[in-house]
Design an enzyme around this catalytic site. Structure first.
Site, short mmCIF file in Angstrom:
data_model
loop_
_atom_site.label_atom_id
_atom_site.label_comp_id
_atom_site.label_asym_id
_atom_site.label_seq_id
_atom_site.Cartn_x
_atom_site.Cartn_y
_atom_site.Cartn_z
N CYS A 7 33.42 6.40 -36.03
CA CYS A 7 33.54 5.04 -36.55
C CYS A 7 33.25 4.00 -35.47
CB CYS A 7 34.95 4.83 -37.12
SG CYS A 7 35.23 3.15 -37.66
N CYS A 12 30.81 3.16 -38.53
CA CYS A 12 31.14 1.87 -39.16
C CYS A 12 30.91 0.64 -38.29
CB CYS A 12 32.62 1.83 -39.56
SG CYS A 12 33.43 3.40 -39.80
N LYS A 72 27.27 0.03 -36.91
CA LYS A 72 26.45 -0.18 -38.11
C LYS A 72 26.66 -1.58 -38.69
CE LYS A 72 28.23 0.61 -41.98
NZ LYS A 72 28.98 1.39 -42.96
N TYR A 126 24.83 6.57 -49.08
CA TYR A 126 25.15 5.25 -48.56
C TYR A 126 24.59 5.03 -47.16
CZ TYR A 126 29.17 6.37 -45.48
OH TYR A 126 29.98 6.82 -44.46
N GLU A 184 22.11 1.97 -46.14
CA GLU A 184 22.53 1.01 -45.10
C GLU A 184 21.49 0.91 -44.00
OE1 GLU A 184 27.34 1.14 -45.69
OE2 GLU A 184 26.52 2.41 -44.13
N HIS A 240 37.43 -21.60 -58.36
CA HIS A 240 36.10 -22.15 -58.62
C HIS A 240 35.64 -23.03 -57.47
CE1 HIS A 240 32.83 -23.39 -61.19
NE2 HIS A 240 33.08 -24.65 -60.87
N GLU A 243 35.19 -15.41 -59.09
CA GLU A 243 35.91 -15.88 -60.28
C GLU A 243 35.41 -15.16 -61.54
OE1 GLU A 243 35.21 -20.01 -61.58
OE2 GLU A 243 33.47 -20.04 -60.25
C1 FAD Z 1 26.47 5.97 -39.87
C2 FAD Z 1 27.88 6.04 -40.40
C3 FAD Z 1 28.44 4.92 -40.97
C4 FAD Z 1 29.75 4.95 -41.44
N1 FAD Z 1 30.27 3.83 -42.02
C5 FAD Z 1 31.53 3.84 -42.49
C6 FAD Z 1 32.10 2.67 -43.06
O1 FAD Z 1 31.45 1.62 -43.17
N2 FAD Z 1 33.39 2.72 -43.48
C7 FAD Z 1 34.14 3.86 -43.37
O2 FAD Z 1 35.31 3.85 -43.74
N3 FAD Z 1 33.62 4.99 -42.86
C8 FAD Z 1 32.33 5.01 -42.42
N4 FAD Z 1 31.81 6.14 -41.85
C9 FAD Z 1 32.64 7.38 -41.85
C10 FAD Z 1 33.64 7.34 -40.69
O3 FAD Z 1 32.96 7.11 -39.48
C11 FAD Z 1 34.40 8.64 -40.66
O4 FAD Z 1 34.97 8.87 -41.92
C12 FAD Z 1 35.52 8.65 -39.62
O5 FAD Z 1 35.02 8.38 -38.33
C13 FAD Z 1 36.25 9.99 -39.65
O6 FAD Z 1 37.21 10.07 -38.64
P1 FAD Z 1 37.63 11.47 -38.04
O7 FAD Z 1 38.78 11.19 -37.13
O8 FAD Z 1 37.81 12.45 -39.12
O9 FAD Z 1 36.37 11.97 -37.22
P2 FAD Z 1 35.46 11.25 -36.12
O10 FAD Z 1 35.70 9.80 -36.05
O11 FAD Z 1 34.09 11.73 -36.40
O12 FAD Z 1 35.99 11.86 -34.76
C14 FAD Z 1 35.80 13.21 -34.44
C15 FAD Z 1 35.66 13.31 -32.94
O13 FAD Z 1 35.81 14.66 -32.56
C16 FAD Z 1 34.93 14.93 -31.48
N5 FAD Z 1 34.75 16.37 -31.42
C17 FAD Z 1 34.14 17.17 -32.34
N6 FAD Z 1 34.26 18.46 -31.97
C18 FAD Z 1 34.94 18.48 -30.80
C19 FAD Z 1 35.39 19.51 -29.95
N7 FAD Z 1 35.18 20.81 -30.22
N8 FAD Z 1 36.07 19.18 -28.83
C20 FAD Z 1 36.31 17.88 -28.53
N9 FAD Z 1 35.92 16.87 -29.31
C21 FAD Z 1 35.26 17.16 -30.45
C22 FAD Z 1 33.68 14.13 -31.84
O14 FAD Z 1 32.89 13.86 -30.69
C23 FAD Z 1 34.30 12.86 -32.43
O15 FAD Z 1 34.46 11.86 -31.45
C24 FAD Z 1 30.51 6.15 -41.36
C25 FAD Z 1 29.94 7.29 -40.78
C26 FAD Z 1 28.64 7.23 -40.31
C27 FAD Z 1 28.05 8.46 -39.69
#
Ligand code: FAD
Length: 458
Positions: free
Chosen positions: A42, A47, A50, A179, A183, A437, A442
């Site tokens: 994110c 997010c 972006k 999406y 975007e 308004h 609205e």
């Molecule tokens: C282009 C794009 C736009 C998005 N826009 C939106 C939006 O507008 N609104 C919204 O709500 N959501 C959006 N999302 C989705 C949102 O980013 C994710 O839902 C959110 O980040 C999920 O959080 P998380 O904690 O599950 O995983 P992440 O935030 O993906 O974090 C996982 C982390 O784990 C790390 N990792 C993975 N494997 C290992 C490992 N073995 N050892 C150590 N570290 C590791 C990764 O490097 C990463 O930093 C978007 C996603 C993308 C790709």
């Protein structure tokens, strides 16, 4: 002490950071490992960057609208390096805040990859150390999927690389219809690239309400992005500095950038979950119960890696609920109903609740209210973009089941509409609210006439 830590979190993204901080503040000894940058998708490549690019892209329409409002705009030009570097500066600042918040909460951070060895052990890939923990939380998120078996696949990029492009492409081919595809098409088009979407389906935005899908099809094309449906890429080749893409229709297209936005996989490959006996579904997502616990008692998973609702606020709620359940003695299942979501396309979409089709599958009687109009701000600018608003209502109880909007500020409107839908308000209560308004919003409380039911003689 039996274990090195009470909790070891793999992944410092939205969900992992929240869980680590709350658990640590509750007195647990917590460590987290992050293989890329603290803050996760994110903050670093989702997010946040972006949305900044979307803001940047909006200026082209504002410049086009300006003369109708009496403004003479001088020579304008766009500098990609300026926008890219300013966004990256902000990303670095935010990642730094996440890092210091973890430290302030007393969480130990290992900035390297971690893998699961067994139910209570993780291995750090770089330093090679093994660490034991009473519980392990998998918060590794998702990773972009590449078109399988495509010759020349390495010539394309995913959203991960799009934020860091050395040079702004004059022509872009976006592959996908979800999406993220919409975007990035909006971003590239708005910033001046000749943009084309190639999607294998016959419509954009699978899973969204059908009226929204149809509206976006019209608006994307009206805005000047070329849309090629029912087509895939069959080959990519180098053509000097450019890329030549061959489509399944036989057409060849020269472009400067191919961006794959064809979906994301739960990030579990090579994580060692099989060694610990953790069950995954067919997509590779960790299967968890309502408390985010996997089939192995000491291993939990939250956020995108569980492939439930892949959105930041959901991952954060999952992480907080996990920490409250285990470390604050407050068992908290996460309520995943009525999750609002947005698509920052042109126009942007905000949506919450059931689509008309889903509502008709679950309810005996469904009432639909719909309006489409050119918003006031477009009237004297000559901008032809239209807004669509649709309400899905349970015909028996009168409860609001879904609100779907495509139009300026739709995501902002839907965040508030989501409160009413989640609270189970009826259309009557909704309509008893005075209109504000003149706004576009609205119209949401002024829709009096039901749309005739499909198949009715009306
Ligand atoms: C282009 C794009 C736009 C998005 N826009 C939106 C939006 O507008 N609104 C919204 O709500 N959501 C959006 N999302 C989705 C949102 O980013 C994710 O839902 C959110 O980040 C999920 O959080 P998380 O904690 O599950 O995983 P992440 O935030 O993906 O974090 C996982 C982390 O784990 C790390 N990792 C993975 N494997 C290992 C490992 N073995 N050892 C150590 N570290 C590791 C990764 O490097 C990463 O930093 C978007 C996603 C993308 C790709």
């Amino acid at each position: 002490m039996k274990y090195d830590y009470d909790l070891f979190v793999i992944g410092a993204g939205s969900g992992g950071v929240r869980a680590a901080r709350i658990a640590s503040q509750a007195g647990a000894r917590v460590a987290v490992a992050e293989e890329y940058r603290i803050g996760g998708t994110c903050v670093v490549r989702g997010c946040v960057p972006k949305k900044f690019l979307v803001y940047g892209a909006e200026f082209s329409q504002m410049l086009a609208d300006a003369p109708g409002y009496g403004w003479t705009v001088g020579q304008s030009s766009f500098s990609w390096p300026t926008l890219r570097d300013n966004v990256q500066k902000e990303v670095t600042r935010l990642s730094g805040i996440y890092t210091s918040n973890l430290a302030k909460a007393g969480v130990t951070a290992f900035e390297e990859r971690a893998e699961v060895v067994d139910a209570h052990t993780v291995k750090l890939r770089k330093s090679g150390g093994e660490i034991s923990a009473e519980r392990i939380l998998i918060a590794t998120g998702g990773t972009p999927y590449l078109p399988e078996g495509l010759p020349g696949v390495e010539l394309g990029i995913t959203s991960n690389e799009a934020f860091l492009l050395a040079k702004f492409p004059e022509r872009v081919l976006v592959v996908g219809g979800g999406y993220v595809a919409l975007e990035f098409a909006n971003i590239f088009h708005g910033l001046g690239a000749k943009t084309r979407i190639v999607h294998r389906g016959d419509k954009l935005l699978r899973g969204f309400d059908e009226d929204l899908r149809a509206h976006m099809h019209i608006e994307v094309e009206r805005g000047g992005t070329q849309l090629t449906l029912k087509a895939t890429l069959t080959k990519l080749e180098k053509a000097g500095d450019a890329i030549r893409a061959t489509l399944s229709t036989g057409e060849t297209v020269e472009t400067d950038c191919v961006l794959y936005a064809v979906g994301r996989d739960p990030h579990t490959e090579g994580l060692g979950l099989d060694r610990a006996g953790v069950k995954l579904d067919d997509a590779g997502a960790v299967i968890v119960n309502e408390y985010s616990q996997s089939c192995v008692e000491s291993i939990y998973a939250i956020g995108d890696v569980t492939n439930r609702f892949n959105l930041t606020p959901v991952a954060i709620r999952d992480g907080h609920a996990f920490a409250d359940t285990i470390y604050n003695n407050r068992p908290t299942p996460v309520d995943h109903s009525f999750v609002p979501s947005a698509v920052f396309g042109r126009p942007p979409i905000g949506t919450v609740g059931l689509s008309e089709a889903d509502a008709r599958r679950s309810y005996q009687s469904v009432d639909i209210y719909r309006t489409s109009f050119r918003p006031m701000r477009n009237m004297i600018s000559g901008n032809q973009e239209r807004t669509l608003m649709k309400l899905v209502v349970d015909g028996e109880s009168g409860k609001m089941l879904g609100v779907h909007i495509a139009g300026e500020d739709a995501p902002e409107m839907v965040q508030l509409a989501a409160v009413a839908v989640k609270a189970g308000l009826t259309k009557k209560q909704w309509d008893s609210t005075m209109a504000l308004h003149p706004t576009a919003a609205e119209e949401l409380v002024l829709m009096r006439e039901k749309v005739a039911a499909p198949g009715s003689a009306a």
